[in-house]
Design a protein around this motif. Structure first.
Motif, PDB file in Angstrom:
ATOM      1  N   LEU A   1      12.299  -4.759  17.022  1.00 36.96           N
ATOM      2  CA  LEU A   1      12.759  -4.759  15.643  1.00 36.96           C
ATOM      3  C   LEU A   1      12.030  -5.826  14.841  1.00 36.96           C
ATOM      4  O   LEU A   1      11.817  -6.947  15.313  1.00 36.96           O
ATOM      5  N   VAL A   2      11.642  -5.464  13.615  1.00 37.00           N
ATOM      6  CA  VAL A   2      11.023  -6.411  12.705  1.00 37.00           C
ATOM      7  C   VAL A   2      12.135  -7.144  11.954  1.00 37.00           C
ATOM      8  O   VAL A   2      12.951  -6.526  11.265  1.00 37.00           O
ATOM      9  N   VAL A   3      12.187  -8.464  12.119  1.00 34.95           N
ATOM     10  CA  VAL A   3      13.221  -9.285  11.490  1.00 34.95           C
ATOM     11  C   VAL A   3      12.549 -10.454  10.783  1.00 34.95           C
ATOM     12  O   VAL A   3      11.374 -10.748  11.005  1.00 34.95           O
ATOM     13  N   GLN A   4      13.318 -11.112   9.920  1.00 30.64           N
ATOM     14  CA  GLN A   4      12.794 -12.243   9.185  1.00 30.64           C
ATOM     15  C   GLN A   4      13.178 -13.542   9.892  1.00 30.64           C
ATOM     16  O   GLN A   4      14.366 -13.818  10.117  1.00 30.64           O
ATOM     17  N   ARG A   5      12.175 -14.320  10.282  1.00 35.68           N
ATOM     18  CA  ARG A   5      12.427 -15.646  10.847  1.00 35.68           C
ATOM     19  C   ARG A   5      11.571 -16.634  10.065  1.00 35.68           C
ATOM     20  O   ARG A   5      10.327 -16.576  10.100  1.00 35.68           O
ATOM     21  N   GLY A   6      12.253 -17.517   9.352  1.00 32.97           N
ATOM     22  CA  GLY A   6      11.511 -18.433   8.499  1.00 32.97           C
ATOM     23  C   GLY A   6      10.884 -17.676   7.340  1.00 32.97           C
ATOM     24  O   GLY A   6      11.521 -16.891   6.661  1.00 32.97           O
TER      25      GLY A   6
ATOM     26  N   ASP B   1      16.203  -2.003   6.133  1.00 33.21           N
ATOM     27  CA  ASP B   1      15.782  -3.096   7.002  1.00 33.21           C
ATOM     28  C   ASP B   1      16.824  -3.296   8.090  1.00 33.21           C
ATOM     29  O   ASP B   1      17.952  -2.796   8.010  1.00 33.21           O
ATOM     30  N   ALA B   2      16.427  -4.033   9.137  1.00 37.67           N
ATOM     31  CA  ALA B   2      17.277  -4.160  10.315  1.00 37.67           C
ATOM     32  C   ALA B   2      18.529  -4.971  10.056  1.00 37.67           C
ATOM     33  O   ALA B   2      19.556  -4.767  10.713  1.00 37.67           O
ATOM     34  N   VAL B   3      18.477  -5.918   9.108  1.00 37.65           N
ATOM     35  CA  VAL B   3      19.655  -6.738   8.833  1.00 37.65           C
ATOM     36  C   VAL B   3      20.577  -6.090   7.812  1.00 37.65           C
ATOM     37  O   VAL B   3      21.614  -6.663   7.448  1.00 37.65           O
ATOM     38  N   ASN B   4      20.239  -4.898   7.359  1.00 41.01           N
ATOM     39  CA  ASN B   4      21.080  -4.132   6.438  1.00 41.01           C
ATOM     40  C   ASN B   4      21.348  -4.887   5.133  1.00 41.01           C
ATOM     41  O   ASN B   4      22.498  -4.981   4.668  1.00 41.01           O
ATOM     42  N   THR B   5      20.315  -5.431   4.527  1.00 41.62           N
ATOM     43  CA  THR B   5      20.442  -6.106   3.239  1.00 41.62           C
ATOM     44  C   THR B   5      21.122  -5.183   2.229  1.00 41.62           C
ATOM     45  O   THR B   5      20.635  -4.063   1.989  1.00 41.62           O
ATOM     46  N   PRO B   6      22.264  -5.598   1.642  1.00 44.14           N
ATOM     47  CA  PRO B   6      23.000  -4.677   0.750  1.00 44.14           C
ATOM     48  C   PRO B   6      22.158  -4.134  -0.385  1.00 44.14           C
ATOM     49  O   PRO B   6      22.287  -2.961  -0.770  1.00 44.14           O
ATOM     50  N   GLN B   7      21.287  -4.979  -0.960  1.00 44.11           N
ATOM     51  CA  GLN B   7      20.467  -4.521  -2.098  1.00 44.11           C
ATOM     52  C   GLN B   7      19.440  -3.479  -1.696  1.00 44.11           C
ATOM     53  O   GLN B   7      18.877  -2.805  -2.562  1.00 44.11           O
TER      54      GLN B   7
ATOM     55  N   SER C   1       0.836  -1.198   0.000  1.00 40.34           N
ATOM     56  CA  SER C   1       0.000   0.000   0.000  1.00 40.34           C
ATOM     57  C   SER C   1       0.870   1.247   0.000  1.00 40.34           C
ATOM     58  O   SER C   1       1.911   1.298   0.655  1.00 40.34           O
ATOM     59  N   SER C   2       0.431   2.273  -0.722  1.00 46.59           N
ATOM     60  CA  SER C   2       1.092   3.582  -0.691  1.00 46.59           C
ATOM     61  C   SER C   2       0.439   4.509   0.311  1.00 46.59           C
ATOM     62  O   SER C   2       0.693   5.720   0.307  1.00 46.59           O
ATOM     63  N   SER C   3      -0.411   3.967   1.184  1.00 47.88           N
ATOM     64  CA  SER C   3      -1.112   4.768   2.192  1.00 47.88           C
ATOM     65  C   SER C   3      -0.768   4.322   3.610  1.00 47.88           C
ATOM     66  O   SER C   3      -1.519   4.593   4.539  1.00 47.88           O
ATOM     67  N   ALA C   4       0.368   3.621   3.776  1.00 54.15           N
ATOM     68  CA  ALA C   4       0.786   3.150   5.098  1.00 54.15           C
ATOM     69  C   ALA C   4       2.018   3.934   5.522  1.00 54.15           C
ATOM     70  O   ALA C   4       3.126   3.692   5.022  1.00 54.15           O
ATOM     71  N   LEU C   5       1.846   4.896   6.430  1.00 54.98           N
ATOM     72  CA  LEU C   5       2.921   5.800   6.816  1.00 54.98           C
ATOM     73  C   LEU C   5       3.924   5.092   7.721  1.00 54.98           C
ATOM     74  O   LEU C   5       3.555   4.490   8.733  1.00 54.98           O
ATOM     75  N   VAL C   6       5.195   5.176   7.353  1.00 56.63           N
ATOM     76  CA  VAL C   6       6.294   4.674   8.181  1.00 56.63           C
ATOM     77  C   VAL C   6       7.081   5.894   8.651  1.00 56.63           C
ATOM     78  O   VAL C   6       7.716   6.574   7.843  1.00 56.63           O
ATOM     79  N   ALA C   7       7.024   6.182   9.955  1.00 57.63           N
ATOM     80  CA  ALA C   7       7.617   7.403  10.496  1.00 57.63           C
ATOM     81  C   ALA C   7       8.728   7.063  11.476  1.00 57.63           C
ATOM     82  O   ALA C   7       8.558   6.219  12.362  1.00 57.63           O
ATOM     83  N   TYR C   8       9.865   7.749  11.313  1.00 61.01           N
ATOM     84  CA  TYR C   8      10.995   7.637  12.242  1.00 61.01           C
ATOM     85  C   TYR C   8      11.473   9.034  12.598  1.00 61.01           C
ATOM     86  O   TYR C   8      11.650   9.883  11.724  1.00 61.01           O
ATOM     87  N   ILE C   9      11.661   9.267  13.890  1.00 59.34           N
ATOM     88  CA  ILE C   9      12.230  10.522  14.372  1.00 59.34           C
ATOM     89  C   ILE C   9      13.386  10.174  15.302  1.00 59.34           C
ATOM     90  O   ILE C   9      13.208   9.409  16.257  1.00 59.34           O
ATOM     91  N   ARG C  10      14.552  10.695  14.993  1.00 61.14           N
ATOM     92  CA  ARG C  10      15.750  10.443  15.804  1.00 61.14           C
ATOM     93  C   ARG C  10      16.005   8.946  15.996  1.00 61.14           C
ATOM     94  O   ARG C  10      16.361   8.497  17.077  1.00 61.14           O
ATOM     95  N   GLY C  11      15.794   8.164  14.958  1.00 60.83           N
ATOM     96  CA  GLY C  11      16.109   6.750  15.000  1.00 60.83           C
ATOM     97  C   GLY C  11      15.058   5.859  15.610  1.00 60.83           C
ATOM     98  O   GLY C  11      15.252   4.641  15.686  1.00 60.83           O
ATOM     99  N   ILE C  12      13.929   6.419  16.061  1.00 61.98           N
ATOM    100  CA  ILE C  12      12.879   5.637  16.711  1.00 61.98           C
ATOM    101  C   ILE C  12      11.617   5.695  15.844  1.00 61.98           C
ATOM    102  O   ILE C  12      11.178   6.771  15.445  1.00 61.98           O
ATOM    103  N   GLY C  13      11.038   4.515  15.587  1.00 65.28           N
ATOM    104  CA  GLY C  13       9.823   4.460  14.779  1.00 65.28           C
ATOM    105  C   GLY C  13       9.283   3.049  14.742  1.00 65.28           C
ATOM    106  O   GLY C  13       9.531   2.239  15.633  1.00 65.28           O
ATOM    107  N   GLN C  14       8.552   2.761  13.689  1.00 67.18           N
ATOM    108  CA  GLN C  14       7.965   1.429  13.517  1.00 67.18           C
ATOM    109  C   GLN C  14       7.694   1.228  12.035  1.00 67.18           C
ATOM    110  O   GLN C  14       7.011   2.042  11.414  1.00 67.18           O
ATOM    111  N   SER C  15       8.238   0.143  11.456  1.00 70.02           N
ATOM    112  CA  SER C  15       8.107  -0.073  10.019  1.00 70.02           C
ATOM    113  C   SER C  15       6.951  -0.986   9.664  1.00 70.02           C
ATOM    114  O   SER C  15       6.612  -1.106   8.484  1.00 70.02           O
ATOM    115  N   ASP C  16       6.339  -1.666  10.645  1.00 72.02           N
ATOM    116  CA  ASP C  16       5.260  -2.603  10.348  1.00 72.02           C
ATOM    117  C   ASP C  16       3.914  -1.899  10.494  1.00 72.02           C
ATOM    118  O   ASP C  16       3.727  -1.051  11.357  1.00 72.02           O
TER     119      ASP C  16
END
Length: 793
Positions: free
Chosen positions: A618-623, A721-727, A95-110
């Motif tokens: 942190l949102v991470v990938q498990r499985g 992303d939290a794991v710093n995927t190079p791509q 969706s292009s209507s889901a706001l992801v906001a971070y201020i000073r390194g704190i936020g939520q991507s999900d």
């Protein structure tokens, strides 16, 4: 690292000294004709105050400035707000209507309901609980205030990272109307209008509307060589729920309508009643994402093995527990999933499934202010909001059914806030009570691997929040003051998880019956029953302020913030105990200087901060699925600088700079297992950001004038992303925008502009899915021109 905050404080003190030294000299220049800057009034502390005398780092943007920059939605304001990142698309939502906001390194991507936003979004004092629908149209706006750092003692809902406050225009006593039309690249056609209507001597109304339409810039194209078996042997698990989604071939389009009505009643000099209602309808194709690479891992690896003819039990048949019956997948007649589906053009994709956003949001609020006496005032804000939404994407970006995300999210919320304020010459005080109640249903509809794994996840969520907060400021002298605040928060959460795998993949891969929460039904992954959590927190805020001169204001403050825990819902295997995560906390110090000099033609503000950020969620990938883990602790330090200079009455320059040093200081085994280590960089937190802007007004004959605006903003490397995927690392980039407007007789105006003038191609989000085997990126809009005409009645 330990010396960084000390260095930042020295910078702040240096700024103070410079301001004190330069002020007398610049005042002489001001007498030579320089014009002063307009005073900026904010309500960050629930009372109208000069921005230069508020002990909080704030980016405040007026409606006029938004028009100058051609900004129409909330996600665009991060370009000139230091240490702020706002994205319009949450990963995996589509969706292009889901706001992801971070201020000073704190936020939520999900975007899901089992998370609380790290940055609070408020509209006219009403907390917006969900970031789906958070990319709000800036319709009939008076100003935006971005408050940095924890704000729990001032706002109804605890805001750990900061707050974004949208303040709409109040109805006035004079009749007036405005109509505006905009056209541009990608068949853009926007219409905006507003009308102010005095109904009676004490009753005033306003109505405003906006409709935005624009084609997307990422195109779906047919893949040459798709086999019939790739399309014909999978039955949908959603039972038609997603059929109503837009599914056009242009991704990243706009199709949104908004209407807002305001009613203001002033029955007496000591009472004001304001009723506000709004509605937004969005029907858009999926976010502008394209495939970067496939990895052959997880589900796609299993799928490819079946295609190659591996004698695995899961390759034999697919049972659809929702619709019933068995489907022969004929895997050996299918096309493997690999890099043949990576298109040669960054703005094209081979995805072809139903994907888009269908969103309806409406709300109503009643804001009552009553002066009990000359010193005491009582305010009540009562609000109800409701959202219904369906959204999703073809995440594998291919004609195959490898990973299709479909989500149904319905939510309603009720909030009640009471504020009692006291205002005298030496003492200002605010006390508040807050109640919040929301209920929602979050249903995941996700077929994976051609039906090998089929998620059907109806989840029921109930959240309640109770709070009491207070803050007071005492003026010891005309120059020295101190403030202290405290907040008590009680969160009560109830959750019923219903996630299932309709194809029994775990059981077919050999997971024993004892590992399933209901051994008699191996499609059930989440433990049945009601789950409950309770969280209580006491946060404080305090500070000291001192005015060196009438135009130089200094402060030091300490604040605490809290964000509740919750549950993970996206299970990839059976669980006997509902997986949960714990609250996170922040403790922040801030020192700042706010100054004006040269007869207030120059404004220079600087703030330095240090935050202990603990138990990060942190949102991470498990499985197969993205899940949440409490990663440990971190230290975040930084500096923010804002500068404005009215060079002449017609020419103004402005600039901002932000620096963040965000480091993990401790990580537990769960974070390490997910691929997060002490050297990893924070999500959506570029180390350096800066912006420059210039505005020039050319007076013509009579009351006509031309207004020119040019701005440039630059951001350091950004990790998506939290794991710093190079791509998914977006290297540093800069973007420029330009606008021009001709205005005649304060009636009609004609203008235009170019956004992303340098046509910089950069990503704003992305998703690494090792559990399925692909990486995709989500793009920002390319260079676009627009023309605009408007008339004021």
């Amino acid at each position: 690292m330990k010396s960084l905050f000390k260095t930042s404080v020295r910078c702040a003190l240096l700024g103070t000294a410079c301001a004190a030294i330069v002020a007398p000299a610049c005042a002489q220049d001001a007498d030579q004709g320089a014009s002063g800057l307009s005073e900026i009034v904010v309500t960050a502390r629930k009372t109208s105050e000069n921005l230069q005398e508020v002990p909080i780092s704030i980016t405040a943007v007026s409606a006029e400035n938004l028009e100058q920059r051609g900004i129409t939605n909330v996600s665009q304001i991060a370009d000139f707000a230091p240490n702020v990142t706002l994205d319009g698309s949450a990963p995996i939502s589509g969706s292009s209507s889901a706001l992801v906001a971070y201020i000073r390194g704190i936020g939520q991507s999900d975007y899901a309901m089992n998370f609380e936003p790290g940055v609070g979004l408020y509209v006219d004092g009403v907390y917006i609980a969900r970031n789906v629908g958070g990319v709000m149209d800036l319709l009939d706006l008076d100003r935006i205030e971005i408050l940095k750092g924890p704000q729990g003692t001032l706002f109804g809902r605890n805001t750990i990272g900061g707050a974004i406050s949208l303040v709409t225009k109040r109805p006035s006593k004079d009749f007036g109307a405005r109509l505006e039309a905009t056209t541009g690249r990608y068949n853009r056609l926007d219409l905006r209008g507003s009308m102010n209507i005095p109904l009676a001597e004490t009753l005033f109304a306003s109505v405003s509307f906006s409709t935005k339409n624009r084609d997307g810039f990422v195109q779906r194209i047919p893949f040459p060589g798709v086999l019939p078996a790739d399309q014909a042997n999978f039955r949908s698990i959603d039972n038609g729920i997603l059929n109503g989604l837009p599914s056009g071939n242009d991704l990243g389009n706009e199709n949104s309508d908004t209407i807002r009505a305001n009613l203001l009643w002033e029955p007496g000099s000591d009472t004001e009643v304001r009723l506000i209602a709004d509605y937004t309808r969005t029907r858009e194709n999926a976010a502008p994402s394209t495939l970067v690479t496939t990895t052959g891992q997880g589900i796609s690896g299993l799928y490819n093995a079946c295609v190659a003819g591996a004698p695995l039990p899961v390759c034999g048949s697919i049972t659809n527990g929702l619709l019933g019956g068995q489907i022969n997948p004929q895997f050996t007649s299918r096309t493997p999933y690999d890099n043949r589906f990576v298109t040669p053009d960054r703005y094209t994709t081979y995805g072809n499934s139903i994907a888009g956003t269908k969103l309806d949001v409406w709300g109503i609020s009643l804001d009552v202010n009553h002066d009990l006496s000359d010193a005491f005032s009582l305010r009540s804000i009562t609000a109800y909001r409701k959202m219904t939404s369906i959204f999703g994407e073809d995440a594998d970006m291919s004609p195959l059914v490898i990973d299709h995300h479909g989500f149904q999210l319905n939510q309603d919320q009720f909030s009640q806030e009471l504020q009692l304020t006291y205002d005298s010459d030496n003492f200002k005080w605010l006390a508040g009570l807050y109640y919040f109640n929301e209920a929602g249903e979050n249903n995941d509809l996700v077929p994976l691997g051609g039906g090998l794994f089929q998620v059907f996840g109806p989840n029921d969520i109930r959240n309640k929040s109770y709070a009491a907060f207070t803050e007071g400021t005492f003026n010891f002298t005309e120059r020295l003051s101190a403030n202290f605040g405290v907040r008590y928060t009680a969160e009560r959460k109830r959750f019923v998880g219903g996630q299932r795998d309709l194809n029994d993949l775990s059981f077919k891969l050999g997971v024993p019956l004892a590992a399933f929460p209901v051994p008699s039904d191996t499609t059930i992954l989440f433990p049945p029953g009601v789950n409950r959590q309770s969280f209580n927190d006491v946060s404080i805020r305090g500070g000291v302020q001192y005015k060196l001169t009438d135009d130089i204001f200094t402060y030091v403050s300490y604040s605490e913030g809290f964000k509740a825990g919750g549950w993970d819902t996206r299970l990839t295997g059976p669980e006997l105990v509902a997986p949960s995560f714990q609250p996170e906390t922040a403790r922040s110090w801030e020192a700042g200087v706010k100054s004006e000099f040269a007869n207030r033609s120059v404004r220079f503000n600087i703030a330095a901060f240090s935050t202990d950020y603990r138990n990060l969620q942190l949102v991470v990938q498990r499985g197969i699925s993205p899940l949440t883990t409490n990663a440990g602790s971190s230290k975040i330090r930084g500096v923010e600088v804002d500068l404005a200079w009215a060079v002449t009455p017609s020419f103004q320059l402005s600039a901002s700079y932000g620096y963040i040093d965000a480091k993990y200081t401790r990580l537990d085994a769960r974070a390490n297992a997910a691929g997060i280590f002490l050297t990893n960089q924070f999500v959506n937190t570029p180390e350096n950001t800066f912006s420059l802007a210039a505005d020039y007004r050319l007076e013509l004959s009579g009351t006509s004038f031309m207004a020119f605006h040019l701005d440039y903003s630059w951001r350091d490397d950004t990790f998506n992303d939290a794991v710093n995927t190079p791509q998914l690392v977006q290297e540093d980039y800069g973007i420029a925008n330009a606008t021009v407007r001709y205005s005649h007789d304060d009636r009609w105006y004609l203008g235009g502009g170019v956004t992303n003038l340098l046509d910089k191609r950069y990503i704003v989000s992305g998703f690494n899915q090792p559990g399925v085997g692909f990486i995709y990126e989500t793009h920002a809009r390319p260079r676009e021109w627009y023309l605009q005409i408007g008339y004021n009645f």
